[in-house]
Enzyme design. Structure first.
Site, PDB file in Angstrom:
ATOM      1  N   HIS A   1       6.808  -1.148  -8.486  1.00  9.37           N
ATOM      2  CA  HIS A   1       6.653  -0.203  -7.697  1.00  9.37           C
ATOM      3  C   HIS A   1       6.480   1.298  -7.608  1.00  9.37           C
ATOM      4  CE1 HIS A   1       5.746   0.670  -2.584  1.00  9.37           C
ATOM      5  NE2 HIS A   1       6.337   1.305  -2.877  1.00  9.37           N
ATOM      6  N   GLU A   2       7.978   1.852  -7.805  1.00  7.29           N
ATOM      7  CA  GLU A   2       7.987   3.063  -7.996  1.00  7.29           C
ATOM      8  C   GLU A   2       7.247   4.277  -9.343  1.00  7.29           C
ATOM      9  OE1 GLU A   2       9.206   4.429  -6.003  1.00  7.29           O
ATOM     10  OE2 GLU A   2      10.436   2.904  -4.485  1.00  7.29           O
TER      11      GLU A   2
ATOM     12  N   HIS B   1       3.805   4.697  -8.489  1.00  6.27           N
ATOM     13  CA  HIS B   1       4.135   6.256  -8.469  1.00  6.27           C
ATOM     14  C   HIS B   1       4.305   7.141  -9.257  1.00  6.27           C
ATOM     15  CE1 HIS B   1       3.984   4.941  -4.015  1.00  6.27           C
ATOM     16  NE2 HIS B   1       5.349   4.582  -3.938  1.00  6.27           N
TER      17      HIS B   1
END
Length: 265
Positions: free
Chosen positions: A58-59, A62
């Site tokens: 997820h990170e 980003h």
């Protein structure tokens, strides 16, 4: 290309992440094979490790999107190595989400990569950076549910099927919560570039409390009930029966007396 200044070492996968993936693989095998004396322990370790892997991805989503959008400082911060220890708020991104899974079986949105937004030009780029994380959770959910919607469950052990169903539930809840247009969550980050400056300034002070407000609402029984009805509907569309995800959570909570009720059925 803006990525040209990113050193190869900045993109090398961290041994910490490799270790987490190894734990996921070993405990997944133990869940599948029935090697563990207590299947609930294997499910607990497998789902927890897989959940941490999804938080890292997820990170990373980003960070990677920000890199290609113009923030060339991302690599030097270590965000491209998938090392959770490099996040600016490891507590928010890893520890709290894992605790919430253990306590309540819900995918808590994390968020801890610092992006230098001033380096990025274009509202669409800013929106895409914010959307990349929850979209990763959605993709993870699709992968977890593939055996269900492909009707390829023949030969899949019950414990492993239940673990996948519960892991998919966590991914779906994380994606939905993250996409809420609430200050402090990715959903607000998607629409923020399109708001006027005055509106953004008025909303900014509430960003640290957005997630708390969401969970306060989820404590309201009627809201909680409708939220999980939505989750069950989405999982049902992906081929997962509510009993599968419930059994996955029961097995995950191996310290409770009913943790193996589904395997005895």
């Amino acid at each position: 290309m803006t990525t040209a200044v990113t050193r190869r070492s900045d993109r090398r996968i961290s041994p910490v992440f490799v270790g987490i993936v190894a734990v996921m693989g070993v405990t997944g095998w133990a869940t599948w094979s029935g090697f563990a004396e207590q299947p609930g322990v294997a499910v607990f370790l497998f789902v927890t490790a897989a959940w941490v892997v999804s938080l890292c991805l997820h990170e990373y989503a980003h960070a990677r999107t920000a890199l290609h959008s113009g923030d060339i400082s991302i690599g030097a911060k270590g965000y491209l190595t998938l090392n959770p220890l490099k996040y600016t708020h490891a507590l928010l991104s890893i520890v709290l989400p894992v605790l919430f899974v253990i306590m309540g079986g819900i995918g808590l949105p994390g968020g801890a990569v610092f992006i230098e937004r001033g380096r990025i030009h274009g509202r669409w780029k800013h929106s895409l950076i914010s959307a990349a994380g929850p979209l990763t959770n959605a993709l993870f959910a699709v992968v977890c549910t593939a055996p269900f919607w492909l009707h390829a469950l023949d030969g899949v052990p019950d414990a492993f099927r239940y673990a996948l169903a519960f892991l998919a539930l966590l991914q779906v809840t994380a994606a939905i919560l993250n996409f809420l247009p609430v200050p402090g969550l990715d959903g607000y980050g998607v629409i923020e570039p399109w708001l006027s400056y005055s509106v953004r300034r008025q909303v900014e002070p509430f960003a640290p409390f957005g997630l708390l407000a969401v969970f306060a609402l989820l404590w309201i029984p009627s809201v909680n009930r409708e939220f999980f009805h939505l989750i069950d509907a989405i999982l049902g569309g992906l081929g997962i029966d509510a009993r599968d995800s419930d059994c996955g959570q029961w097995l995950y909570r191996f310290w409770e007396s009913n943790n193996d009720i589904c395997l005895k059925a």
